[in-house]
Design an enzyme around this catalytic site. Sequence first.
Site, PDB file in Angstrom:
ATOM      1  N   THR A 165      31.143  26.565  87.374  1.00  0.00           N
ATOM      2  CA  THR A 165      32.138  27.605  87.118  1.00  0.00           C
ATOM      3  C   THR A 165      33.413  26.898  86.652  1.00  0.00           C
ATOM      4  O   THR A 165      33.446  25.676  86.507  1.00  0.00           O
ATOM      5  CB  THR A 165      32.433  28.418  88.386  1.00  0.00           C
ATOM      6  OG1 THR A 165      33.213  27.618  89.293  1.00  0.00           O
ATOM      7  CG2 THR A 165      31.143  28.854  89.079  1.00  0.00           C
ATOM      8  N   CYS A 166      34.475  27.678  86.439  1.00  0.00           N
ATOM      9  CA  CYS A 166      35.725  27.053  85.997  1.00  0.00           C
ATOM     10  C   CYS A 166      36.336  26.197  87.103  1.00  0.00           C
ATOM     11  O   CYS A 166      37.152  25.312  86.822  1.00  0.00           O
ATOM     12  CB  CYS A 166      36.723  28.115  85.544  1.00  0.00           C
ATOM     13  SG  CYS A 166      37.103  29.349  86.805  1.00  0.00           S
ATOM     14  N   ASN A 167      35.953  26.436  88.355  1.00  0.00           N
ATOM     15  CA  ASN A 167      36.564  25.707  89.466  1.00  0.00           C
ATOM     16  C   ASN A 167      35.635  24.713  90.151  1.00  0.00           C
ATOM     17  O   ASN A 167      36.061  24.006  91.052  1.00  0.00           O
ATOM     18  CB  ASN A 167      37.074  26.699  90.523  1.00  0.00           C
ATOM     19  CG  ASN A 167      38.304  27.435  90.055  1.00  0.00           C
ATOM     20  OD1 ASN A 167      39.147  26.877  89.373  1.00  0.00           O
ATOM     21  ND2 ASN A 167      38.390  28.713  90.387  1.00  0.00           N
ATOM     22  N   ARG A 168      34.365  24.653  89.737  1.00  0.00           N
ATOM     23  CA  ARG A 168      33.448  23.718  90.380  1.00  0.00           C
ATOM     24  C   ARG A 168      32.249  23.463  89.489  1.00  0.00           C
ATOM     25  O   ARG A 168      31.858  24.325  88.689  1.00  0.00           O
ATOM     26  CB  ARG A 168      32.972  24.248  91.724  1.00  0.00           C
ATOM     27  CG  ARG A 168      31.933  25.353  91.642  1.00  0.00           C
ATOM     28  CD  ARG A 168      31.480  25.840  93.005  1.00  0.00           C
ATOM     29  NE  ARG A 168      32.585  26.440  93.733  1.00  0.00           N
ATOM     30  CZ  ARG A 168      33.157  25.895  94.805  1.00  0.00           C
ATOM     31  NH1 ARG A 168      32.685  24.766  95.301  1.00  0.00           N
ATOM     32  NH2 ARG A 168      34.172  26.473  95.402  1.00  0.00           N
ATOM     33  N   GLU A 178      36.889  35.586  96.452  1.00  0.00           N
ATOM     34  CA  GLU A 178      36.691  36.067  95.072  1.00  0.00           C
ATOM     35  C   GLU A 178      35.241  36.497  94.851  1.00  0.00           C
ATOM     36  O   GLU A 178      34.313  35.906  95.397  1.00  0.00           O
ATOM     37  CB  GLU A 178      37.098  34.986  94.065  1.00  0.00           C
ATOM     38  CG  GLU A 178      36.297  33.715  94.146  1.00  0.00           C
ATOM     39  CD  GLU A 178      35.526  33.434  92.873  1.00  0.00           C
ATOM     40  OE1 GLU A 178      35.267  34.392  92.120  1.00  0.00           O
ATOM     41  OE2 GLU A 178      35.180  32.274  92.647  1.00  0.00           O
ATOM     42  N   GLY A 197      51.899  43.490  74.232  1.00  0.00           N
ATOM     43  CA  GLY A 197      51.544  42.083  74.132  1.00  0.00           C
ATOM     44  C   GLY A 197      50.049  41.901  74.314  1.00  0.00           C
ATOM     45  O   GLY A 197      49.394  42.670  75.018  1.00  0.00           O
ATOM     46  N   GLY A 222      48.550  38.810  75.191  1.00  0.00           N
ATOM     47  CA  GLY A 222      48.262  37.534  75.842  1.00  0.00           C
ATOM     48  C   GLY A 222      47.147  37.647  76.861  1.00  0.00           C
ATOM     49  O   GLY A 222      46.620  38.730  77.131  1.00  0.00           O
TER      50      GLY A 222
END
Length: 434
Positions: free
Chosen positions: A54-57, A118, A193, A195
């Site tokens: 994942t993005c964190n592990r 999460e 916006g 972003g």
Amino acid sequence: MSLSCIGINHRTASVALRERVALGVEGRRRWLNAGATRELSERAGLTELAILSTCNRTELYAVHPAVSASAALVTLFSSLADLPAADLTAHLYELADADALRHLFAVAAGLDSMVLGEAEILGQVREARDLACGEGAAGPVLDAAFRAAAQVGRRARTETGICRLPGSVATEAVRLVRDVAGPLEHLALLIVGTGKMGRVVGEAFRGRGGRRVAVISRTREHADALARRWDAVALPWHDLPGAVRAADVILSSTGAPHAVLTRELVEQAVGPRGDGRRRVIVDIAVPRDVEPAVGSLPGVALFDIDDLQIRVDENLEIRGREVPAVERIVAEELARFESWLQSWALRPVLSGIHARGEAIRQRELARLLRRLGSISPEVREQMDQFSRSLVNQILDAPSRRLREATDSSQAETFGALTRELFGLDRDDAQAGVP
């Protein structure tokens, strides 16, 4: 047999390093099927592999004989991003057996996430299992381990409050809007916006029932692209006052160095005394997009990033109170899995002793029937049932003791003694052949 985990996460490695090692679905599929991966796995005796990324592990799980496979695992892990092992060693954690399983279960439950509780990680655990099994890299142990982890995640989310309150600014922004303005399906949302944060909140708004969305940006092409993606309306920047007038909720997240929603502009849009409608304005830009004075206009409720962060911090504090309940679920499912694992590991031995008993039964029954000569089918059937019952009852007690072994060392001892006492060598026991 041992189960090992090796990996890096948000606690041990920088974003830059995590990005180097992270692999998407296709990247993981190629790595699992690569000749170098298979060759090194075979040399090290690794019989099963799975990757959770994942993005964190990024974590590699492996099943192997009950000896250390640390060197092979480090080499395999470094090959994920073709990095020298020396660049990774200081950032890696390695876990084995019960510790590895407990870690996997905690990950699936959201206890080891950057944001406590999460929800996305549960789907990522399922995806890791599906990919590894689909490619033939995972076998019965990792398949069962990842299924058990998914069960932990489901229980944590249904039996506790670990993820009931939003844990991110984006999801809290949507919850705030719903609390203040009512059901999302009745609200018109204007996103100012295009972003990343605005896109995330817009997705959350739509995912929770919001349907009427308009997008406005200084760059019309960006607004058009986002509107097409959401089946929304793109508006030109010069129509900002009219867009504010038409909206119930305004979410502003531009990169402007100054306020884009001034008191003058909003007052122009809704009138100095308001127009009888209630508007919620959520400013998640830094620096702020909305002048604080806008919040004093009639019918306008203004919230900024600090307001949202306070709410998120409160939510996470409440989530934190649920950790002991989730840890109890992890412990329960770990005990259940270890019981299954011991039973699974002893299954070849159980199969072996029953196959040996059945072979002896059939041999001795055939010998007796030859001596007796001609007998009726009814008597033959009774003799067959008697001999089968006799063997099953003799083997019942040792079989039950094997299944009830309370820990891995006891199970291993019982298995070795059973092979010795029943005359089974390891190959015979694994094959279930007398």
